[in-house]
Design a protein around this motif. Structure first.
Motif, PDB file in Angstrom:
ATOM      1  N   ASN A 152     -36.423  -9.291 -29.742  1.00 27.63           N
ATOM      2  CA  ASN A 152     -36.744  -7.954 -30.260  1.00 27.63           C
ATOM      3  C   ASN A 152     -38.138  -7.832 -30.855  1.00 27.63           C
ATOM      4  OD1 ASN A 152     -34.088  -6.891 -29.660  1.00 27.63           O
ATOM      5  ND2 ASN A 152     -33.373  -8.104 -31.395  1.00 27.63           N
ATOM      6  N   GLU A 153     -39.073  -8.690 -30.444  1.00 26.87           N
ATOM      7  CA  GLU A 153     -40.443  -8.578 -30.949  1.00 26.87           C
ATOM      8  C   GLU A 153     -41.094  -7.331 -30.361  1.00 26.87           C
ATOM      9  OE1 GLU A 153     -44.564 -11.134 -31.526  1.00 26.87           O
ATOM     10  OE2 GLU A 153     -42.961 -11.996 -30.330  1.00 26.87           O
ATOM     11  N   LEU A 154     -41.889  -6.642 -31.171  1.00 25.93           N
ATOM     12  CA  LEU A 154     -42.610  -5.456 -30.700  1.00 25.93           C
ATOM     13  C   LEU A 154     -43.596  -5.840 -29.593  1.00 25.93           C
ATOM     14  CD1 LEU A 154     -43.481  -3.594 -34.028  1.00 25.93           C
ATOM     15  CD2 LEU A 154     -41.425  -3.399 -32.607  1.00 25.93           C
ATOM     16  N   GLN A 167     -49.942 -11.895 -36.211  1.00 21.70           N
ATOM     17  CA  GLN A 167     -51.024 -12.095 -37.165  1.00 21.70           C
ATOM     18  C   GLN A 167     -50.899 -13.475 -37.811  1.00 21.70           C
ATOM     19  OE1 GLN A 167     -53.555  -9.754 -37.572  1.00 21.70           O
ATOM     20  NE2 GLN A 167     -52.478  -8.884 -35.814  1.00 21.70           N
ATOM     21  N   LEU A 168     -52.036 -14.112 -38.010  1.00 24.71           N
ATOM     22  CA  LEU A 168     -52.075 -15.420 -38.657  1.00 24.71           C
ATOM     23  C   LEU A 168     -51.893 -15.240 -40.156  1.00 24.71           C
ATOM     24  CD1 LEU A 168     -52.529 -18.462 -38.363  1.00 24.71           C
ATOM     25  CD2 LEU A 168     -54.982 -18.020 -38.611  1.00 24.71           C
ATOM     26  N   GLY A 169     -50.905 -15.897 -40.712  1.00 24.23           N
ATOM     27  CA  GLY A 169     -50.619 -15.773 -42.137  1.00 24.23           C
ATOM     28  C   GLY A 169     -50.562 -17.132 -42.811  1.00 24.23           C
ATOM     29  N   ALA A 170     -50.291 -17.107 -44.087  1.00 23.17           N
ATOM     30  CA  ALA A 170     -50.148 -18.327 -44.878  1.00 23.17           C
ATOM     31  C   ALA A 170     -49.042 -18.099 -45.901  1.00 23.17           C
ATOM     32  CB  ALA A 170     -51.463 -18.665 -45.576  1.00 23.17           C
ATOM     33  N   TRP A 171     -48.444 -19.171 -46.327  1.00 24.36           N
ATOM     34  CA  TRP A 171     -47.330 -19.124 -47.278  1.00 24.36           C
ATOM     35  C   TRP A 171     -47.734 -19.810 -48.573  1.00 24.36           C
ATOM     36  CZ3 TRP A 171     -43.115 -16.401 -45.683  1.00 24.36           C
ATOM     37  CH2 TRP A 171     -42.984 -16.168 -44.313  1.00 24.36           C
ATOM     38  N   SER A 184     -49.038 -16.487 -29.137  1.00 28.51           N
ATOM     39  CA  SER A 184     -48.276 -15.934 -28.023  1.00 28.51           C
ATOM     40  C   SER A 184     -47.359 -17.013 -27.466  1.00 28.51           C
ATOM     41  CB  SER A 184     -49.235 -15.442 -26.937  1.00 28.51           C
ATOM     42  OG  SER A 184     -48.507 -14.912 -25.844  1.00 28.51           O
ATOM     43  N   GLY A 185     -46.091 -16.674 -27.224  1.00 30.76           N
ATOM     44  CA  GLY A 185     -45.140 -17.695 -26.796  1.00 30.76           C
ATOM     45  C   GLY A 185     -44.871 -18.636 -27.950  1.00 30.76           C
ATOM     46  N   ALA A 225     -43.015 -27.728 -45.600  1.00 29.79           N
ATOM     47  CA  ALA A 225     -43.285 -28.260 -44.262  1.00 29.79           C
ATOM     48  C   ALA A 225     -43.156 -27.156 -43.218  1.00 29.79           C
ATOM     49  CB  ALA A 225     -42.345 -29.423 -43.958  1.00 29.79           C
ATOM     50  N   TRP A 226     -42.121 -26.314 -43.353  1.00 33.73           N
ATOM     51  CA  TRP A 226     -41.912 -25.178 -42.459  1.00 33.73           C
ATOM     52  C   TRP A 226     -43.110 -24.233 -42.522  1.00 33.73           C
ATOM     53  CZ3 TRP A 226     -41.496 -19.911 -43.424  1.00 33.73           C
ATOM     54  CH2 TRP A 226     -40.949 -19.127 -42.418  1.00 33.73           C
ATOM     55  N   GLY A 227     -43.546 -23.918 -43.740  1.00 27.98           N
ATOM     56  CA  GLY A 227     -44.656 -22.988 -43.931  1.00 27.98           C
ATOM     57  C   GLY A 227     -45.973 -23.484 -43.365  1.00 27.98           C
ATOM     58  N   ALA A 228     -46.108 -24.787 -43.205  1.00 26.96           N
ATOM     59  CA  ALA A 228     -47.333 -25.350 -42.640  1.00 26.96           C
ATOM     60  C   ALA A 228     -47.435 -25.120 -41.134  1.00 26.96           C
ATOM     61  CB  ALA A 228     -47.407 -26.843 -42.947  1.00 26.96           C
ATOM     62  N   VAL A 229     -46.303 -24.920 -40.459  1.00 19.03           N
ATOM     63  CA  VAL A 229     -46.325 -24.731 -39.006  1.00 19.03           C
ATOM     64  C   VAL A 229     -45.947 -23.318 -38.584  1.00 19.03           C
ATOM     65  CG1 VAL A 229     -45.937 -27.171 -38.501  1.00 19.03           C
ATOM     66  CG2 VAL A 229     -43.977 -25.633 -38.726  1.00 19.03           C
ATOM     67  N   ALA A 230     -45.218 -22.587 -39.407  1.00 19.10           N
ATOM     68  CA  ALA A 230     -44.730 -21.239 -39.076  1.00 19.10           C
ATOM     69  C   ALA A 230     -45.729 -20.199 -39.570  1.00 19.10           C
ATOM     70  CB  ALA A 230     -43.354 -21.023 -39.697  1.00 19.10           C
ATOM     71  N   VAL A 231     -46.923 -20.196 -38.978  1.00 18.47           N
ATOM     72  CA  VAL A 231     -48.028 -19.406 -39.523  1.00 18.47           C
ATOM     73  C   VAL A 231     -48.373 -18.148 -38.736  1.00 18.47           C
ATOM     74  CG1 VAL A 231     -49.055 -21.353 -40.737  1.00 18.47           C
ATOM     75  CG2 VAL A 231     -49.728 -20.877 -38.378  1.00 18.47           C
ATOM     76  N   TRP A 232     -47.815 -17.975 -37.537  1.00 18.78           N
ATOM     77  CA  TRP A 232     -48.069 -16.758 -36.763  1.00 18.78           C
ATOM     78  C   TRP A 232     -46.919 -15.804 -36.988  1.00 18.78           C
ATOM     79  CZ3 TRP A 232     -52.584 -15.408 -34.838  1.00 18.78           C
ATOM     80  CH2 TRP A 232     -53.538 -16.403 -34.659  1.00 18.78           C
ATOM     81  N   LEU A 233     -47.204 -14.667 -37.606  1.00 19.23           N
ATOM     82  CA  LEU A 233     -46.185 -13.720 -38.023  1.00 19.23           C
ATOM     83  C   LEU A 233     -45.996 -12.616 -36.986  1.00 19.23           C
ATOM     84  CD1 LEU A 233     -47.413 -13.481 -41.696  1.00 19.23           C
ATOM     85  CD2 LEU A 233     -45.590 -14.927 -40.781  1.00 19.23           C
TER      86      LEU A 233
END
Length: 118
Positions: free
Chosen positions: A35-37, A47-51, A85-86, A14-22
Motif C-alpha cells: 500500500n505504498e503511495l 525520504q531519507l530520515g534518521a531516528w 526504491s525496492g 540497530a533497527w534505526g541504523a538500517v531502516a532509514v528510508w521512510l
C-alpha cells in the motif's frame, strides 16, 4: 521471557541504523510494505530520515520529513526501508495525523512518529 527495556533499546537502535528510508502508505503496510503511495507531479518518493536513540522501548524520528503526495491519496501509515526504491521493508505503523488529499499536496511526517518494540 521478554526483553528488558534496555534490551529493546539496543534492538531498536540497530533497527534505526538500517531502516532509514521512510515511506507513506494508504493502508496497513503489513510485513511486506504493501500500500505504498506512488505517482503524482512532483512524484512521491521515499525520504531519507534518521531516528533518535531509543528509550523505554520506543524509537522516534529525529526530525520531520516532507513528502509529495499524489492527488486522490490517503495517508494512513508510514514505513521504513533499507533503500530509496525496492529493498528490505523493516516495519511501519499508523501516522499520528491521517490525511486525505483531493489534489496534489505535501505531507509532513513529524518527529512524534515512533516505532515500538512490544
Amino acid at each position: 521471557m521478554g526483553l528488558s527495556p534496555a534490551g529493546k533499546n539496543v534492538m531498536l537502535d540497530a533497527w534505526g541504523a538500517v531502516a532509514v528510508w521512510l515511506s507513506l502508505h494508504d493502508g496497513d503496510p503489513g510485513t511486506t510494505g504493501a500500500n505504498e503511495l506512488a505517482g503524482g507531479s512532483p512524484a512521491y518518493a521515499r525520504q531519507l530520515g534518521a531516528w533518535d536513540p531509543a528509550t523505554g522501548g520506543v524509537i522516534t524520528l529525529a526530525g520531520s520529513e516532507t513528502f509529495d503526495v499524489p492527488a486522490s491519496s490517503d495517508v494512513t501509515h508510514f514505513g521504513a526501508w533499507s533503500v530509496v526504491s525496492g529493498g528490505t521493508f523493516y516495519g511501519g505503523g499508523v501516522v499520528s495525523l491521517p490525511e486525505s488529499f483531493n489534489g496534489q499536496g505535501i505531507y509532513i511526517l513529524d518527529d512524534t512518529t515512533s516505532f515500538t518494540q512490544t
